[in-house]
Design an enzyme around this catalytic site. Structure first.
Site, PDB file in Angstrom:
ATOM      1  N   ASP A  97       0.623  -1.239  -0.035  1.00  0.00           N
ATOM      2  CA  ASP A  97      -0.036   0.236   0.061  1.00  0.00           C
ATOM      3  C   ASP A  97       0.977   1.356   0.090  1.00  0.00           C
ATOM      4  O   ASP A  97       0.622   2.261  -0.733  1.00  0.00           O
ATOM      5  CB  ASP A  97      -0.799   0.145   1.324  1.00  0.00           C
TER       6      ASP A  97
ATOM      7  N   GLU B 188     -25.099 -17.334 -13.227  1.00  0.00           N
ATOM      8  CA  GLU B 188     -24.367 -16.347 -12.373  1.00  0.00           C
ATOM      9  C   GLU B 188     -24.910 -16.309 -10.787  1.00  0.00           C
ATOM     10  O   GLU B 188     -26.166 -16.778 -10.727  1.00  0.00           O
ATOM     11  CB  GLU B 188     -24.709 -15.118 -13.046  1.00  0.00           C
TER      12      GLU B 188
ATOM     13  N   LYS C 234     -26.687 -14.457  -7.983  1.00  0.00           N
ATOM     14  CA  LYS C 234     -27.494 -13.105  -7.827  1.00  0.00           C
ATOM     15  C   LYS C 234     -26.966 -12.494  -6.562  1.00  0.00           C
ATOM     16  O   LYS C 234     -27.340 -12.665  -5.411  1.00  0.00           O
ATOM     17  CB  LYS C 234     -28.861 -13.475  -7.633  1.00  0.00           C
TER      18      LYS C 234
ATOM     19  N   ASP D  82     -26.475  -9.821  -4.088  1.00  0.00           N
ATOM     20  CA  ASP D  82     -27.685  -8.631  -3.399  1.00  0.00           C
ATOM     21  C   ASP D  82     -26.977  -7.273  -3.074  1.00  0.00           C
ATOM     22  O   ASP D  82     -26.444  -6.928  -1.790  1.00  0.00           O
ATOM     23  CB  ASP D  82     -27.853  -9.613  -2.042  1.00  0.00           C
TER      24      ASP D  82
ATOM     25  N   GLU E 291     -24.027  -4.941 -10.578  1.00  0.00           N
ATOM     26  CA  GLU E 291     -24.558  -4.859  -9.300  1.00  0.00           C
ATOM     27  C   GLU E 291     -23.509  -4.132  -8.422  1.00  0.00           C
ATOM     28  O   GLU E 291     -22.059  -4.413  -8.499  1.00  0.00           O
ATOM     29  CB  GLU E 291     -24.603  -6.074  -8.662  1.00  0.00           C
TER      30      GLU E 291
ATOM     31  N   TYR F  92     -22.554  -7.677 -15.116  1.00  0.00           N
ATOM     32  CA  TYR F  92     -23.115  -8.718 -15.697  1.00  0.00           C
ATOM     33  C   TYR F  92     -23.955  -8.794 -16.695  1.00  0.00           C
ATOM     34  O   TYR F  92     -24.631  -9.540 -17.421  1.00  0.00           O
ATOM     35  CB  TYR F  92     -23.926  -9.594 -14.656  1.00  0.00           C
TER      36      TYR F  92
ATOM     37  N   LYS G 257     -34.599 -17.784  -6.424  1.00  0.00           N
ATOM     38  CA  LYS G 257     -34.392 -17.365  -5.341  1.00  0.00           C
ATOM     39  C   LYS G 257     -34.095 -18.191  -4.225  1.00  0.00           C
ATOM     40  O   LYS G 257     -35.096 -19.070  -4.329  1.00  0.00           O
ATOM     41  CB  LYS G 257     -35.575 -16.221  -4.947  1.00  0.00           C
TER      42      LYS G 257
ATOM     43  N   CYS H 277     -46.777   4.669  28.394  1.00  0.00           N
ATOM     44  CA  CYS H 277     -45.757   4.621  27.277  1.00  0.00           C
ATOM     45  C   CYS H 277     -44.272   4.389  27.640  1.00  0.00           C
ATOM     46  O   CYS H 277     -43.929   5.063  28.837  1.00  0.00           O
ATOM     47  CB  CYS H 277     -45.833   6.131  26.622  1.00  0.00           C
TER      48      CYS H 277
ATOM     49  N   CYS I  12     -42.477   7.954  27.301  1.00  0.00           N
ATOM     50  CA  CYS I  12     -42.917   9.256  28.166  1.00  0.00           C
ATOM     51  C   CYS I  12     -43.646   9.010  29.480  1.00  0.00           C
ATOM     52  O   CYS I  12     -44.126  10.016  30.306  1.00  0.00           O
ATOM     53  CB  CYS I  12     -43.591  10.395  27.245  1.00  0.00           C
TER      54      CYS I  12
ATOM     55  N   CYS J 128     -49.800   5.616  22.484  1.00  0.00           N
ATOM     56  CA  CYS J 128     -49.654   6.432  23.629  1.00  0.00           C
ATOM     57  C   CYS J 128     -50.270   7.945  23.427  1.00  0.00           C
ATOM     58  O   CYS J 128     -50.502   8.417  22.306  1.00  0.00           O
ATOM     59  CB  CYS J 128     -47.962   6.841  23.600  1.00  0.00           C
TER      60      CYS J 128
ATOM     61  N   CYS K 184     -44.588  13.284  23.884  1.00  0.00           N
ATOM     62  CA  CYS K 184     -43.767  12.118  23.977  1.00  0.00           C
ATOM     63  C   CYS K 184     -42.483  12.114  22.945  1.00  0.00           C
ATOM     64  O   CYS K 184     -42.700  12.427  21.701  1.00  0.00           O
ATOM     65  CB  CYS K 184     -44.618  10.864  23.629  1.00  0.00           C
TER      66      CYS K 184
HETATM   67  S1  IVH Z   1     -29.556  -9.794 -14.897  1.00  0.00           S
HETATM   68  C1  IVH Z   1     -32.925  -8.240 -17.711  1.00  0.00           C
HETATM   69  N1  IVH Z   1     -27.787 -10.862 -13.458  1.00  0.00           N
HETATM   70  O1  IVH Z   1     -31.194  -8.599  -9.620  1.00  0.00           O
HETATM   71  C2  IVH Z   1     -31.577  -8.939 -16.710  1.00  0.00           C
HETATM   72  N2  IVH Z   1     -29.360  -9.405 -12.270  1.00  0.00           N
HETATM   73  O2  IVH Z   1     -34.537  -8.597 -11.094  1.00  0.00           O
HETATM   74  C3  IVH Z   1     -31.354  -8.088 -15.805  1.00  0.00           C
HETATM   75  N3  IVH Z   1     -28.699  -8.901 -10.027  1.00  0.00           N
HETATM   76  O3  IVH Z   1     -32.107  -5.831 -10.658  1.00  0.00           O
HETATM   77  C4  IVH Z   1     -30.837  -8.406 -14.431  1.00  0.00           C
HETATM   78  N4  IVH Z   1     -27.066 -10.417  -9.768  1.00  0.00           N
HETATM   79  O4  IVH Z   1     -30.162  -5.576  -9.628  1.00  0.00           O
HETATM   80  C5  IVH Z   1     -28.942 -10.112 -13.371  1.00  0.00           C
HETATM   81  N5  IVH Z   1     -26.021 -11.720 -12.088  1.00  0.00           N
HETATM   82  C6  IVH Z   1     -26.865 -10.984 -12.505  1.00  0.00           C
HETATM   83  C7  IVH Z   1     -27.419 -10.468 -10.941  1.00  0.00           C
HETATM   84  C8  IVH Z   1     -28.610  -9.684 -11.165  1.00  0.00           C
HETATM   85  C9  IVH Z   1     -27.858  -9.485  -9.234  1.00  0.00           C
HETATM   86  C10 IVH Z   1     -30.092  -8.094  -9.570  1.00  0.00           C
HETATM   87  C11 IVH Z   1     -30.097  -6.989 -10.634  1.00  0.00           C
HETATM   88  C12 IVH Z   1     -31.567  -7.127 -10.964  1.00  0.00           C
HETATM   89  C13 IVH Z   1     -32.137  -8.002  -9.835  1.00  0.00           C
HETATM   90  C14 IVH Z   1     -33.266  -9.010 -10.728  1.00  0.00           C
END
Ligand code: IVH
Length: 670
Positions: A34, A113, A115, A117, A175, A227, A315, A409, A412, A427, A432
């Site tokens: 660094d 892939e 997903k 978050d 993302e 992605y 999901k 409450c 208060c 309350c 409050c």
């Molecule tokens: S593809 C039309 N790939 O999940 C396709 N989405 O509704 C658009 N997300 O809003 C999304 N990882 O924010 C895609 N590998 C991935 C993802 C991904 C996370 C999110 C994205 C999207 C929501 C799905």
């Protein structure tokens, strides 16, 4: 060093620094310590400050974060950012595969892939330079967050595509997320500062990106995975996998666990294998995404108005864990409603530590027979607040204690009453502190007076410093009052004072909503402001006059009359008036002409209004609502998940507006 020498060295330094940025932030594989990196960066900053004319927007020094913005600009996506349909089981996934093969045949490859978050982002590069970064927003229009995204080191400010593959314009999608570790640290810091911790890494990431001051985002260890692709000019691809390879070559961060399959059984196995492994990742995932690899097939499959038919999100089921209810405590909301919360023995669920869960109300506790000391199953699904799903009765020892709502409450001490016909307790205290805190937060919120910078944390600081006792006090704050507050610099104090001053001009409809009259939402506030035109007239309105207004029911009318009868209300309004807060709405007669001769079509779900409400507003302002789009349509108002009317509007070139633009048109915003 003369200018020519400086320019050469500057270019060299930028190249070296970009190379190390890429190794560190994209490939997670740094080559130099660094300290050495910092030295290179300092040399570059030094040279650029000697020759400021040599600074370019894609210099690594430009990531540090400049001046705060006054407001976000809005960005219309060149192609809508639609979202994915969800699958919750193997059966749902096989149905998806069946739909795909029925259109393109059974020789189909899939890319699978993780997903991630986080929050979706769209990055537009023109001639290789990052020009705009935008949030998804409602899918059609997002917010311009370029100033913050530039601080994320894994986002290239300039791309270097392989030769022969240079897009003149490319909209790269992916993302933004906060790694679990960064999230934990951030929340620890927030707790030290007595700020409310973020509920999950996604909220923390979104909160960092939706900041006007880029210095906030710059401090957070945000990262990206890219992605997807939106609008593109100048190059073509055959497969999604090829797009991802291109991204890697350009210097984007692409997730290493992306895999290509030609057997759907393997797709399913791969998805299921991540259900268990997700905890091992340094970031949160909430499922898997399955995409048809061939772009030609994607085109053949097309999209509905809401989702692509060529991809689906699997999901993961909500994660559940066993914990013990150590106590049940009661919190007080803005309108004085008491909510019981379980204090849990901390458990890690879906990557974050859960030590509280909502128990909603007394009836919920009775129905599930929840007692203090019980072992319970706790669940967290996505961004939903953790819930107690059920009590494990077999684990009872007999020492569990039943919970009773308090008679007074907890904030208060005032008497608590159960609202007739409802599960809620309220309350009755007029001063409050918990109610005051929440009422100020509501007053300043986006749909109310929209005072940027006056969020929960600042309100808490103002209250504990004794600077405000009710909402009117905020209009008497001075910069000198704010400076001594924690984390309040000169600049943010100025911004806050300006935002407070600006809010005085908000229309009456917003002020009525901001007052938080029970049962009066933003739509009713708008109708009341339109009907009466001034606070004085509204205050003097009788029950009979109020229920004559369409949409204002008996409960609402009663609530308004009661609210304006209180001495407290009158004192408050007097003080707001003295502070110079606007108490008038555009005259109704002017309002009537506002939309005269204009034809509207509504599609999708609006957030603030039901279809009927929006229709009535338009009609009350002289406009017309029809059910189908034609060339004669003036505006198509598009909500969430629009239908085919949206496509038709695009086809005919009819003006498309979203809910915020609609609000502006009807005058609820200035
Ligand atoms: S593809 C039309 N790939 O999940 C396709 N989405 O509704 C658009 N997300 O809003 C999304 N990882 O924010 C895609 N590998 C991935 C993802 C991904 C996370 C999110 C994205 C999207 C929501 C799905």
């Amino acid at each position: 060093m003369d200018k020519a020498q400086a320019e050469r060295r500057i270019q060299e330094l930028r190249q070296i620094i970009n190379h190390h940025n890429h190794l560190y932030y994209v490939l997670d594989n740094p080559e130099i310590p660094d300290a050495e990196y910092d030295k290179l960066m300092r040399e570059l900053i030094d040279l650029e400050s000697q020759f400021p004319e040599l600074i370019v927007p894609d210099s690594p020094t430009q990531r540090i974060g400049g001046e705060p913005l006054a407001a976000f600009k809005r960005v219309t996506h060149r192609e809508p950012m639609i979202s994915l349909a969800d699958a919750f089981s193997e059966g749902d996934l096989r149905d998806f595969h069946r739909r795909v093969t029925s259109v393109v045949g059974d020789q189909v490859e899939y890319v699978v892939e993780l997903k991630i978050d986080g929050l979706a982002i769209s990055l537009t590069y023109e001639n290789g330079i990052l020009v705009t970064a935008a949030t998804r927003g409602d899918g059609l229009v997002g917010e311009d967050v370029t100033h913050n995204v530039k601080t994320i080191k894994s986002v290239p400010l300039r791309i270097n595509p392989p030769s022969g593959k240079f897009p003149s314009v490319i909209e790269v999608r992916g993302e933004i997320y906060l790694p679990k570790e960064g999230f934990k640290k951030l929340n620890e810091e927030r707790e030290d500062m007595e700020l409310v911790p973020f509920a999950n890494p996604r909220n923390a990431a979104a909160g960092s990106i939706r900041q006007l001051d880029p210095k906030v985002a710059a401090k957070r260890p945000l990262s990206t995975f890219i992605y997807g692709i939106g609008y593109v000019e100048g190059i073509q691809f055959e497969t999604h996998h090829e797009v991802l390879e291109f991204y890697k070559a350009c210097g984007f961060r692409v997730n290493p666990h992306i895999k290509l399959f030609n057997s759907f059984d393997d797709v399913i196995d791969y998805c299921m294998s991540w259900r268990e492994k997700r905890d091992l990742l340094p970031y949160e995932i909430d499922g898997m995404v399955i995409k048809v690899n061939s772009l030609q097939f994607q085109k053949m499959l097309g999209s509905t108005a809401k989702n692509p038919r060529w991809a689906i999100a699997y999901k993961f089921p909500a994660e559940q864990k066993v914990s013990v209810i150590e106590d049940i405590i009661v919190s007080v909301g803005r309108t004085g409603i008491l909510t019981p919360n379980a204090v849990l023995k901390p458990v890690n669920i879906a990557g974050s530590t859960v030590s509280r869960a909502t128990l909603h109300n007394e009836d919920y506790i009775k129905e599930k027979d929840i007692r203090i000391g019980d072992s319970v199953i706790v669940q967290k699904a996505g961004d939903i607040i953790p819930e107690v799903v059920e009590v494990i009765k077999e684990k009872r020892t007999g020492s569990e204690k039943e919970f009773k709502m308090p008679h007074h409450c907890p904030e208060c001490g005032a008497e608590v009453i159960r609202i007739p016909g409802e599960a809620a307790y309220r309350c009755t205290g007029v001063s409050c502190p918990a109610q005051i805190r929440r009422s100020i937060i509501h007053f300043a919120s986006r749909d109310a007076m929209d005072i940027r910078g006056l969020g929960p944390a600042v309100v808490s600081l103002l209250l504990s410093a004794g600077l405000v006792k009710d909402v009117s006090d905020i209009y008497f704050l001075k910069k000198e009052d704010l400076i001594p507050l924690e984390r309040m610099g000169e600049k943010s104090a100025d911004n806050l004072i300006n935002a407070i001053q600006d809010s005085k001009k908000q229309p009456l409809s917003r002020l009525v909503y901001a007052l938080g009259i029970p049962f009066i939402g933003s739509k009713a506030s708008f109708l009341l402001a339109q009907a009466f035109g001034s606070m004085d007239k509204l205050k003097a309105a009788t029950y009979d006059e109020l229920i004559k207004i369409p949409e204002i029911g008996t409960k609402m009318a009663e609530s308004i009359v009661t609210f304006f009868k209180q001495e407290q209300t009158n004192n408050l309004l007097e003080r707001l008036k003295n502070a110079g807060v606007n108490m008038e709405e555009q005259k109704r007669s002017e309002g009537i002409r506002l939309l005269e001769n204009l034809t509207f079509v509504l599609t999708g779900t609006l957030e603030k209004y039901s279809r009927n409400e929006a229709k009535e507003i338009i009609e009350s302002l002289g406009g017309r609502v029809t059910s189908s789009v034609s060339k004669k349509t003036d505006y198509v108002v598009v909500g969430k998940d629009p239908g085919s009317k949206y496509d038709k509007a695009v086809e005919l070139g009819v003006k498309i507006i979203d809910e915020n633009e609609f609000d502006k048109l009807i005058g609820t915003k200035q």
